[in-house]
Design a protein around this motif. Structure first.
Motif, PDB file in Angstrom:
ATOM      1  N   ASP A 228       0.828  -1.209   0.000  1.00  0.00           N
ATOM      2  CA  ASP A 228       0.000   0.000   0.000  1.00  0.00           C
ATOM      3  C   ASP A 228       0.865   1.263   0.000  1.00  0.00           C
ATOM      4  OD1 ASP A 228      -2.275  -1.539  -0.019  1.00  0.00           O
ATOM      5  OD2 ASP A 228      -2.529  -1.510   2.176  1.00  0.00           O
ATOM      6  N   ALA A 229       1.912   1.171   0.845  1.00  0.00           N
ATOM      7  CA  ALA A 229       2.811   2.336   0.876  1.00  0.00           C
ATOM      8  C   ALA A 229       3.474   2.562  -0.490  1.00  0.00           C
ATOM      9  CB  ALA A 229       3.865   2.127   1.967  1.00  0.00           C
ATOM     10  N   GLU A 230       3.883   1.382  -1.084  1.00  0.00           N
ATOM     11  CA  GLU A 230       4.506   1.503  -2.401  1.00  0.00           C
ATOM     12  C   GLU A 230       3.513   2.002  -3.438  1.00  0.00           C
ATOM     13  OE1 GLU A 230       7.576   1.236  -3.280  1.00  0.00           O
ATOM     14  OE2 GLU A 230       8.313   0.683  -1.293  1.00  0.00           O
ATOM     15  N   ARG A 231       2.249   1.505  -3.332  1.00  0.00           N
ATOM     16  CA  ARG A 231       1.235   1.976  -4.272  1.00  0.00           C
ATOM     17  C   ARG A 231       0.970   3.480  -4.088  1.00  0.00           C
ATOM     18  NH1 ARG A 231      -3.337  -2.839  -4.080  1.00  0.00           N
ATOM     19  NH2 ARG A 231      -2.208  -4.343  -5.422  1.00  0.00           N
ATOM     20  N   GLN A 232       0.928   3.881  -2.780  1.00  0.00           N
ATOM     21  CA  GLN A 232       0.724   5.320  -2.528  1.00  0.00           C
ATOM     22  C   GLN A 232       1.861   6.153  -3.124  1.00  0.00           C
ATOM     23  OE1 GLN A 232      -2.036   6.620  -1.180  1.00  0.00           O
ATOM     24  NE2 GLN A 232      -1.192   8.670  -1.605  1.00  0.00           N
ATOM     25  N   ARG A 233       3.073   5.623  -2.897  1.00  0.00           N
ATOM     26  CA  ARG A 233       4.225   6.343  -3.483  1.00  0.00           C
ATOM     27  C   ARG A 233       4.172   6.344  -5.011  1.00  0.00           C
ATOM     28  NH1 ARG A 233       7.053   3.774   0.789  1.00  0.00           N
ATOM     29  NH2 ARG A 233       7.772   2.093  -0.617  1.00  0.00           N
ATOM     30  N   ALA A 234       3.730   5.136  -5.546  1.00  0.00           N
ATOM     31  CA  ALA A 234       3.609   5.075  -7.015  1.00  0.00           C
ATOM     32  C   ALA A 234       2.572   6.079  -7.512  1.00  0.00           C
ATOM     33  CB  ALA A 234       3.256   3.657  -7.450  1.00  0.00           C
ATOM     34  N   SER A 235       1.421   6.172  -6.749  1.00  0.00           N
ATOM     35  CA  SER A 235       0.381   7.128  -7.136  1.00  0.00           C
ATOM     36  C   SER A 235       0.918   8.571  -7.071  1.00  0.00           C
ATOM     37  CB  SER A 235      -0.836   6.970  -6.236  1.00  0.00           C
ATOM     38  OG  SER A 235      -1.827   7.927  -6.562  1.00  0.00           O
ATOM     39  N   ASP A 236       1.630   8.844  -5.948  1.00  0.00           N
ATOM     40  CA  ASP A 236       2.216  10.183  -5.813  1.00  0.00           C
ATOM     41  C   ASP A 236       3.209  10.462  -6.947  1.00  0.00           C
ATOM     42  OD1 ASP A 236       0.700  10.505  -3.558  1.00  0.00           O
ATOM     43  OD2 ASP A 236       2.337   9.940  -2.163  1.00  0.00           O
ATOM     44  N   ASN A 237       4.011   9.410  -7.255  1.00  0.00           N
ATOM     45  CA  ASN A 237       4.978   9.585  -8.350  1.00  0.00           C
ATOM     46  C   ASN A 237       4.280   9.814  -9.687  1.00  0.00           C
ATOM     47  OD1 ASN A 237       7.220   9.322  -6.682  1.00  0.00           O
ATOM     48  ND2 ASN A 237       7.297   7.081  -6.888  1.00  0.00           N
ATOM     49  N   ALA A 238       3.158   9.100  -9.886  1.00  0.00           N
ATOM     50  CA  ALA A 238       2.408   9.281 -11.135  1.00  0.00           C
ATOM     51  C   ALA A 238       1.858  10.710 -11.228  1.00  0.00           C
ATOM     52  CB  ALA A 238       1.270   8.246 -11.215  1.00  0.00           C
ATOM     53  N   LEU A 239       1.313  11.191 -10.070  1.00  0.00           N
ATOM     54  CA  LEU A 239       0.820  12.576 -10.070  1.00  0.00           C
ATOM     55  C   LEU A 239       1.947  13.566 -10.372  1.00  0.00           C
ATOM     56  CD1 LEU A 239      -1.587  12.461  -6.982  1.00  0.00           C
ATOM     57  CD2 LEU A 239      -2.216  12.521  -9.412  1.00  0.00           C
ATOM     58  N   GLU A 240       3.085  13.313  -9.708  1.00  0.00           N
ATOM     59  CA  GLU A 240       4.240  14.199  -9.938  1.00  0.00           C
ATOM     60  C   GLU A 240       4.706  14.119 -11.387  1.00  0.00           C
ATOM     61  OE1 GLU A 240       8.658  15.136  -8.021  1.00  0.00           O
ATOM     62  OE2 GLU A 240       7.440  13.441  -7.289  1.00  0.00           O
ATOM     63  N   ALA A 241       4.668  12.876 -11.941  1.00  0.00           N
ATOM     64  CA  ALA A 241       5.062  12.717 -13.347  1.00  0.00           C
ATOM     65  C   ALA A 241       4.117  13.494 -14.257  1.00  0.00           C
ATOM     66  CB  ALA A 241       5.086  11.230 -13.718  1.00  0.00           C
ATOM     67  N   GLY A 242       2.783  13.447 -13.943  1.00  0.00           N
ATOM     68  CA  GLY A 242       1.831  14.216 -14.748  1.00  0.00           C
ATOM     69  C   GLY A 242       2.105  15.705 -14.654  1.00  0.00           C
TER      70      GLY A 242
END
Length: 357
Positions: A228-242
């Motif tokens: 979950d933490a990794e998914r949250q980080r992945a989500s945050d990274n995706a937002l940052e990438a956008g």
């Protein structure tokens, strides 16, 4: 090319043959050029030579000698007639000399007036040319200032473009890094999913492995939490990438706008350089015309000085002509007195019973 004495004489003779009066203006027009200072003395010498060849030589003819041998009265009559003819010839020459001097004076005064008018016009042209030269120089200076300002603005735009390019490169590198991190997290997520499936299979197989199953559950819970933490980080990274992608697109659009502005400024700079070159060519042409006008003005001043000197010479000649006229008038009076004396002697001879007529 300077005209010669023979050319002036030939022109005067050609004008006289054509029935025209040989004056300084007509001779210069016939020759197509030349100054009055050169033409006047030659023309005057030529006219004096013609007068001397056309003057009546007062010699005693053979008829008068025969009459003197026959009778005294006819002698005095012939002498009186010759004296009158001489008087008429002298008076005619004096009138012609005065008329020629007056014609030359009027012609010279007209030329002086024309030259003064030409000098005044040239003065106005030179003043106008100077004013145009000053205006062209001011426009040239203004264009140079504007060109320097545009160069400075272009340098600033180029520096801004370089900075934006560096920012775009940095954003691209960050985007690549985040894409690699997302790929790594995705692989880890898949691996965790496989481990979870294996753990569930092992929990269902046997109760004897319950302890191990509980332990695996704890590990599974931890793994889930980590996932979950990794998914949250992945989500945050995706937002940052956008966000970074949008910033990259905005930077690319800004770069394109700056590139268009740069091309527009380069076009304006080229147009200004062309306009500057045109103005410099016009200024150089104006300078050439001003130099030409100054040369013509100097030539006209030299001709004017020559005409002034010639006018002074003509004035001196006019005064000499007046003195000559006074001498001719005096000679005329003496001839009249001599004629009266001859008439008186002739009358006395007739009254005294001299030779009959």
């Amino acid at each position: 090319m300077a005209i010669t004495r023979d050319e002036i004489i030939q022109a005067a003779e050609a004008l006289e043959r054509d029935g025209e009066k040989a004056t300084m203006a007509s001779v210069r027009e016939f020759l197509g050029g030349g100054s009055f200072a050169t033409i006047s003395p030659v023309l005057r010498e030529w006219k004096e030579g013609r007068k001397s060849t056309q003057s009546v030589v007062l010699e005693m003819p053979g008829e008068l000698k025969a009459v003197m041998e026959r009778q005294g009265s006819e002698f005095w009559q012939a002498a009186s007639r010759l004296a009158n003819e001489k008087l008429i010839t002298v008076q005619t020459e004096a009138d012609n000399a005065v008329a020629d001097a007056q014609a030359e004076r009027d012609e010279t005064l007209q030329e002086v007036a024309r030259l003064e008018s030409a000098m005044a016009n040239l003065g106005d042209q030179v003043a106008s040319a100077d004013k145009q030269k000053e205006e062209a120089q001011a426009a040239h200076n203004q264009l140079q200032t504007e060109t320097i300002r545009l160069h400075e603005k272009l340098a600033g735009s180029q520096a801004e473009i370089g900075r934006l390019r560096d920012e775009v490169d940095r954003v691209g590198q960050e985007k690549d890094r985040q894409a690699g991190e997302a790929s790594r997290l995705q692989g880890l997520n898949e691996e965790l999913n496989r481990e979870l499936a294996e753990a569930r299979q092992q929990a269902a197989e046997a109760s004897r492995l319950r302890v191990l199953n509980e332990e695996m559950k704890r590990e599974l819970n931890e793994a889930r939490q980590q996932l979950d933490a990794e998914r949250q980080r992945a989500s945050d990274n995706a937002l940052e990438a956008g966000s970074l992608k949008r910033e990259l697109e905005q930077s690319t659009a800004a770069q394109e706008r700056l590139q268009g502005s740069l091309e527009t400024q380069q076009t304006e700079t080229l147009a200004l350089k062309t306009s500057t070159a045109t103005l410099e060519a016009r200024l150089e042409d104006r300078n050439g015309k001003v130099a030409q006008l100054e040369t013509e003005l100097a030539d006209l001043r030299e001709v004017w000085q020559q005409d002034v000197q010639q006018t002074a010479n003509l004035t001196a000649e006019r005064d000499a002509g007046k003195a000559r006229i006074r001498e001719l008038v005096k000679d005329f009076g003496e001839l009249q007195q001599e004629n009266k004396t001859l008439l008186l002697v002739n009358a006395k001879l007739k009254n005294g019973g001299g030779l009959s007529g």
